[in-house]
Design an enzyme around this catalytic site. Structure first.
Site, PDB file in Angstrom:
ATOM      1  N   ARG A  72      14.765  72.968 -18.817  1.00 34.02           N
ATOM      2  CA  ARG A  72      15.994  72.189 -18.993  1.00 34.02           C
ATOM      3  C   ARG A  72      16.597  71.817 -17.643  1.00 34.02           C
ATOM      4  O   ARG A  72      17.040  70.685 -17.428  1.00 34.02           O
ATOM      5  CB  ARG A  72      17.012  72.990 -19.808  1.00 34.02           C
ATOM      6  CG  ARG A  72      16.643  73.205 -21.264  1.00 34.02           C
ATOM      7  CD  ARG A  72      17.744  73.951 -21.994  1.00 34.02           C
ATOM      8  NE  ARG A  72      18.971  73.151 -22.068  1.00 34.02           N
ATOM      9  CZ  ARG A  72      20.179  73.661 -22.284  1.00 34.02           C
ATOM     10  NH1 ARG A  72      20.330  74.967 -22.415  1.00 34.02           N
ATOM     11  NH2 ARG A  72      21.223  72.877 -22.355  1.00 34.02           N
ATOM     12  N   HIS A 121      31.440  76.549 -20.080  1.00 33.18           N
ATOM     13  CA  HIS A 121      30.231  77.140 -20.657  1.00 33.18           C
ATOM     14  C   HIS A 121      29.197  77.497 -19.596  1.00 33.18           C
ATOM     15  O   HIS A 121      28.020  77.662 -19.901  1.00 33.18           O
ATOM     16  CB  HIS A 121      29.628  76.194 -21.699  1.00 33.18           C
ATOM     17  CG  HIS A 121      30.495  76.025 -22.905  1.00 33.18           C
ATOM     18  ND1 HIS A 121      30.435  74.924 -23.731  1.00 33.18           N
ATOM     19  CD2 HIS A 121      31.450  76.832 -23.439  1.00 33.18           C
ATOM     20  CE1 HIS A 121      31.323  75.060 -24.708  1.00 33.18           C
ATOM     21  NE2 HIS A 121      31.948  76.200 -24.544  1.00 33.18           N
ATOM     22  N   PRO A 228      32.742  57.518 -29.364  1.00 32.14           N
ATOM     23  CA  PRO A 228      32.277  56.467 -30.286  1.00 32.14           C
ATOM     24  C   PRO A 228      32.647  56.731 -31.745  1.00 32.14           C
ATOM     25  O   PRO A 228      32.783  55.803 -32.532  1.00 32.14           O
ATOM     26  CB  PRO A 228      30.750  56.481 -30.113  1.00 32.14           C
ATOM     27  CG  PRO A 228      30.498  57.218 -28.850  1.00 32.14           C
ATOM     28  CD  PRO A 228      31.628  58.191 -28.695  1.00 32.14           C
TER      29      PRO A 228
END
Length: 263
Positions: A72, A121, A228
């Protein structure tokens, strides 16, 4: 967006003295960074997030968990900040009393020029000793090649702490862990003291981070949401700007200081 609300939003931003920008996965997705569960693709689809993102999982199979996070991290390293990230850095420059609070674990805000972002986080780029958080840890420089570009599904042994030889773990908040106390306290204090909070690209369903915009609203700040889709924050937002951050934020910033400079 209709023509009235964006102009009002720009006026509020241009007049603000203490701004908090609260960001979620949506803004990074526009740079090609997959959301947490979207990263369980290909060979990694054999696992679930609960197996890969808990302290128990790391203790049971540290090579597997470290391998996924290294994969990642490598992918995020190749992403570039988008115009939304750059617009946020501009806000911080124009409004010295502004604070960026993010739920994202990438470094795209920093690479766009944001200073001292609060990471609720944690970060893919801040590994730490699993035994003693006070022991700093850094990634070793790796030459270009296979070691620097982990294969999907590959196990990679985590490094050891230089101080105590314990394993180094990813510097993110895993399931079942509390948010970093200092980061959460700083975010709450900033939200309670701001006069404007922009919430950008967050679904507002992950607590306690999702409480930050509500704290600002209860403290008298105006909340503007950029997303959105509708979210639970529609109810506390004075203005909802429907659209992607990479499009809405640069236009909002340009309009805010065009109006300010005209006055």
């Amino acid at each position: 967006m209709d023509g009235v609300l964006p102009r009002r939003a720009a006026q509020l931003l241009g007049d603000a003295r203490r701004v908090v920008i609260f960001t979620g996965a949506g803004i990074s997705a526009e740079s090609g960074v997959p959301t947490f569960r979207d990263d369980l693709t290909g060979l990694w689809a054999r696992f679930d997030a609960q197996r890969l993102a808990t302290a128990e999982a790391f203790h049971a199979d540290p090579d597997l968990v470290w391998g996924w996070y290294e994969w990642r991290r490598t992918r995020v390293s190749r992403a570039e900040p988008n115009p939304g990230h750059l617009a946020i850095a501009t806000i911080q420059t124009r409004v010295p009393g502004s604070t960026v609070v993010t739920q994202n674990v990438d470094d795209l805000h920093e690479r766009a020029g944001t200073r001292a972002a609060i990471h609720l986080h944690g970060s893919l780029f801040a590994p730490r000793c699993i035994a003693a958080a006070a022991h700093p840890a850094t990634f070793e420089d790796t030459p270009d090649g296979e070691a620097a570009q982990p294969h999907e599904g590959r196990r990679i042994p985590p490094p050891r702490c230089a101080s105590c030889s314990a394993l180094i773990r990813p510097g993110v908040v895993w399931f079942g862990e509390a948010l970093p106390e200092a980061a959460l306290t700083a975010a709450v204090e900033a939200a309670a003291a701001c006069d404007l909070l922009l919430t950008v690209g967050t679904s507002a369903v992950v607590y306690p981070a999702a409480e930050i915009p509500r704290i600002a609203a209860r403290s008298g700040a105006t909340v503007i949401q950029i997303n959105p889709q509708p979210t639970p924050l529609d109810q506390v937002s004075a203005i909802n700007l429907r659209g992607n951050a990479a499009q809405v934020l640069p236009a909002l910033v340009a309009d805010a200081w065009e109006q300010t400079d005209e006055r």
